[in-house]
Motif scaffolding. Structure first.
Motif, mmCIF file in Angstrom:
data_model
loop_
_atom_site.group_PDB
_atom_site.id
_atom_site.type_symbol
_atom_site.label_atom_id
_atom_site.label_comp_id
_atom_site.label_asym_id
_atom_site.label_seq_id
_atom_site.Cartn_x
_atom_site.Cartn_y
_atom_site.Cartn_z
ATOM 1 N N ASP A 1 0.855 -1.184 0.000
ATOM 2 C CA ASP A 1 0.000 0.000 0.000
ATOM 3 C C ASP A 1 0.896 1.240 0.000
ATOM 4 O O ASP A 1 1.645 1.482 0.950
ATOM 5 C CB ASP A 1 -0.888 -0.013 1.245
ATOM 6 N N ALA A 2 0.827 2.036 -1.064
ATOM 7 C CA ALA A 2 1.715 3.188 -1.188
ATOM 8 C C ALA A 2 1.453 4.232 -0.097
ATOM 9 O O ALA A 2 2.378 4.946 0.317
ATOM 10 C CB ALA A 2 1.542 3.824 -2.570
ATOM 11 N N LYS A 3 0.205 4.349 0.358
ATOM 12 C CA LYS A 3 -0.121 5.352 1.366
ATOM 13 C C LYS A 3 0.164 4.879 2.784
ATOM 14 O O LYS A 3 0.451 5.683 3.681
ATOM 15 C CB LYS A 3 -1.604 5.732 1.248
ATOM 16 N N ASN A 4 0.106 3.562 2.995
ATOM 17 C CA ASN A 4 0.273 3.046 4.352
ATOM 18 C C ASN A 4 1.035 1.726 4.334
ATOM 19 O O ASN A 4 0.489 0.669 4.674
ATOM 20 C CB ASN A 4 -1.102 2.860 5.009
ATOM 21 N N PRO A 5 2.341 1.756 3.934
ATOM 22 C CA PRO A 5 3.110 0.510 3.856
ATOM 23 C C PRO A 5 3.465 0.004 5.256
ATOM 24 O O PRO A 5 3.559 0.794 6.203
ATOM 25 C CB PRO A 5 4.382 0.935 3.107
ATOM 26 N N PRO A 6 3.639 -1.303 5.409
ATOM 27 C CA PRO A 6 4.063 -1.839 6.709
ATOM 28 C C PRO A 6 5.484 -1.377 7.027
ATOM 29 O O PRO A 6 6.323 -1.272 6.135
ATOM 30 C CB PRO A 6 4.001 -3.355 6.508
ATOM 31 N N LEU A 7 5.744 -1.107 8.301
ATOM 32 C CA LEU A 7 7.059 -0.629 8.721
ATOM 33 C C LEU A 7 7.697 -1.627 9.678
ATOM 34 O O LEU A 7 7.012 -2.365 10.385
ATOM 35 C CB LEU A 7 6.933 0.733 9.414
ATOM 36 N N ASP A 8 9.046 -1.641 9.683
ATOM 37 C CA ASP A 8 9.746 -2.492 10.644
ATOM 38 C C ASP A 8 9.983 -1.713 11.936
ATOM 39 O O ASP A 8 9.513 -0.575 12.089
ATOM 40 C CB ASP A 8 11.051 -3.020 10.045
ATOM 41 N N ASP A 9 10.736 -2.312 12.874
ATOM 42 C CA ASP A 9 10.942 -1.686 14.184
ATOM 43 C C ASP A 9 11.712 -0.373 14.088
ATOM 44 O O ASP A 9 11.626 0.475 14.983
ATOM 45 C CB ASP A 9 11.699 -2.653 15.108
ATOM 46 N N ASP A 10 12.483 -0.192 12.983
ATOM 47 C CA ASP A 10 13.256 1.043 12.806
ATOM 48 C C ASP A 10 12.490 2.108 12.025
ATOM 49 O O ASP A 10 13.029 3.185 11.732
ATOM 50 C CB ASP A 10 14.577 0.745 12.083
ATOM 51 N N GLY A 11 11.259 1.796 11.656
ATOM 52 C CA GLY A 11 10.448 2.760 10.931
ATOM 53 C C GLY A 11 10.638 2.744 9.435
ATOM 54 O O GLY A 11 10.114 3.614 8.728
ATOM 55 N N ASN A 12 11.394 1.763 8.930
ATOM 56 C CA ASN A 12 11.597 1.637 7.490
ATOM 57 C C ASN A 12 10.534 0.717 6.889
ATOM 58 O O ASN A 12 9.936 -0.104 7.582
ATOM 59 C CB ASN A 12 12.983 1.072 7.198
ATOM 60 N N VAL A 13 10.315 0.836 5.588
ATOM 61 C CA VAL A 13 9.355 -0.025 4.912
ATOM 62 C C VAL A 13 9.785 -1.485 5.061
ATOM 63 O O VAL A 13 10.943 -1.837 4.815
ATOM 64 C CB VAL A 13 9.226 0.334 3.423
ATOM 65 N N ASN A 14 8.852 -2.316 5.479
ATOM 66 C CA ASN A 14 9.160 -3.728 5.709
ATOM 67 C C ASN A 14 8.846 -4.523 4.434
ATOM 68 O O ASN A 14 7.705 -4.934 4.206
ATOM 69 C CB ASN A 14 8.334 -4.250 6.884
#
Length: 476
Positions: A175-188
């Motif tokens: 999802d371009a507007k709400n991608p999943p993030l990892d613990d560091d806040g980067n795109v997972n």
């Protein structure tokens, strides 16, 4: 019997009933149709008996209209053609609006035609260009097939960057507007479709190498992509690449292969696309007349192609080329836009063209480039500062082919990757080639559109591909 325009103009079938379908280029005096069906650069004249033709049909015979004509092929009474069609019946196929059809019988700018790329092959120039593109494509496949190569389809979606350029298009289903993030806040990207970050490929070379090391001789010919924000006449975001890879072949063999290949495919169009080349040559000569004398080409289009086909390619080391360029008049008098001052400079098109057109007066293969301006996979020479790379330089365009002997030594390749911060985990499979049955191997890459530019004389790469993809432009 139904014929093409090409058949009617080349076969001895006069005074016979014929049928033909095509598009109207012009219709003048309510009598003469210039008809073209894409099979040749030439139109065929169709003579309508307007006194015995329904007036409503005559009104619908407009530029761009598709028609089905029945008649008789006869010797022409007028100038400019040997034969013409005496029309017995004419059927208009589909609709045609003469007031809205954009490709009118007048000179249009290439910029305007790019805006109408879906119709521009109705013009003589673009139909000739695209027939030549098709012939070059066939000649490429024919050459490799005749010489024992296997055609390989390399991935378009890749998890590696073959060039180390970093200018790649990301492929993602997140999802371009709400991608999943990892613990560091980067795109997972572990949650993405492929479970990792993936991109559109910039080259099929690395994968082709793996097949060369089992099938011996392979080549790729497919689309590649580069997200370089460049709006020049020589850059596309989507283009086609030819990339042969050969096991047990060193740099000298690579140069032999590339020279033979280039001469073969260009000889093919000289033999089979003579009329298109002659038309494009005349177009180019007319264009040259509008330029200042100093900017005009010294060779015509066909002369340039024969210049490549008929001359042996001069092989010159990068080091020797730098000395020639440092001491030449344009450099000393600061006529170059990029002055050559020392060894290690990355050569520009103006330098490459000087070597080909002014100094050696033949196509040139430069080899043994500085390692720091070439890719990580190129074989390091014993001097520790140059690699076994080669570029082929053509008149009018500069670099046409780039290739190298590949680095087959595992320890050296690892060191080069480490220096460029390329993770071993990312290319573990590529490193495996150097662990299991490693051997000398080489290959080269050729941007197909650059070859089409050279063979057609077109000045902008956007005019040699059906639908150009460039920054801010993905129309059609």
């Amino acid at each position: 019997m139904s014929y093409t325009v090409s058949q009617l103009l080349t076969q001895d079938i006069t005074f016979q009933p014929i049928e033909i379908k095509g598009w109207v280029r012009t219709f003048r005096a309510n009598r003469f149709i210039a008809l073209n069906d894409g099979s040749t650069i030439h139109n065929i004249q169709c003579v309508v008996d307007f006194e015995n033709t329904d007036e409503t049909i005559l009104k619908r015979i407009t530029t761009g209209a598709a028609v089905h004509i029945k008649g008789e092929l006869v010797e022409s009474q007028g100038k400019g053609q040997k034969v013409e069609i005496q029309v017995n019946s004419i059927e208009i196929l589909g609709d045609s609006d003469p007031e809205e059809y954009p490709i009118q019988p007048k000179k249009h700018t290439f910029e305007f035609l790019r805006e109408n790329a879906h119709l521009r092959t109705r013009t003589s120039t673009f139909s000739a260009v695209m027939r030549l593109r098709s012939s070059l494509s066939f000649a490429i496949h024919k050459y490799f097939n005749d010489n024992g190569f296997y055609y390989m389809h390399t991935p378009i979606i890749t998890g590696s960057d073959a060039e180390g350029a970093g200018e790649m298009f990301r492929v993602s289903a997140l999802d371009a507007k709400n991608p999943p993030l990892d613990d560091d806040g980067n795109v997972n990207y572990k949650d993405d479709f492929f479970g990792k970050e993936t991109n559109l490929t910039v080259s099929g070379q690395l994968e082709a190498e793996t097949y060369a090391m089992s099938l011996g001789k392979v080549y790729t010919f497919g689309p590649t992509f580069r997200a370089e924000n460049s709006n020049t006449s020589r850059h596309l975001a989507e283009f086609w690449m030819i990339e042969p890879e050969v096991a047990f072949m060193d740099l000298a063999g690579n140069m032999d292969l590339a020279e033979d290949f280039m001469k073969s495919v260009l000889s093919y169009v000289l033999d089979y696309n003579k009329e298109d080349l002659e038309f494009l040559e005349k177009r180019l000569l007319d264009e040259e007349k509008t330029k200042p004398q100093a900017e005009r080409s010294e060779m015509s289009l066909i002369e340039k192609i024969k210049f490549v086909v008929d001359n042996n390619f001069k092989r010159v080391s990068y080091t020797e080329a730098i000395e020639i360029l440092k001491n030449c008049k344009p450099n000393k008098k600061k006529k170059f836009n990029y002055i050559i001052e020392e060894w290690g400079a990355d050569l520009q098109s103006e330098h490459e063209r000087f070597l080909v057109e002014k100094h050696f007066k033949c196509p040139v293969i430069l080899f043994d480039y500085p390692a720091n301006i070439k890719a990580f996979y190129m074989r390091l020479n014993e001097d520790g500062k140059t690699v076994r790379a080669m570029d082929i330089l053509f008149p009018g365009i500069g670099e046409m082919v780039g290739g190298s002997q590949r680095e087959e030594r595992l320890d050296v390749l690892k060191e080069k990757m480490k220096a460029l911060n390329i993770e071993e985990e990312e290319l573990w499979w590529y490193l495996d080639l150097r662990k299991y049955g490693t051997a000398v191997h080489s290959g080269f890459g050729l941007g197909f559109e650059r070859l089409v530019m050279f063979a057609t004389g077109m000045g902008n790469i956007r005019d040699v591909i059906p639908y150009p993809r460039t920054p801010q432009n993905a129309e059609f």
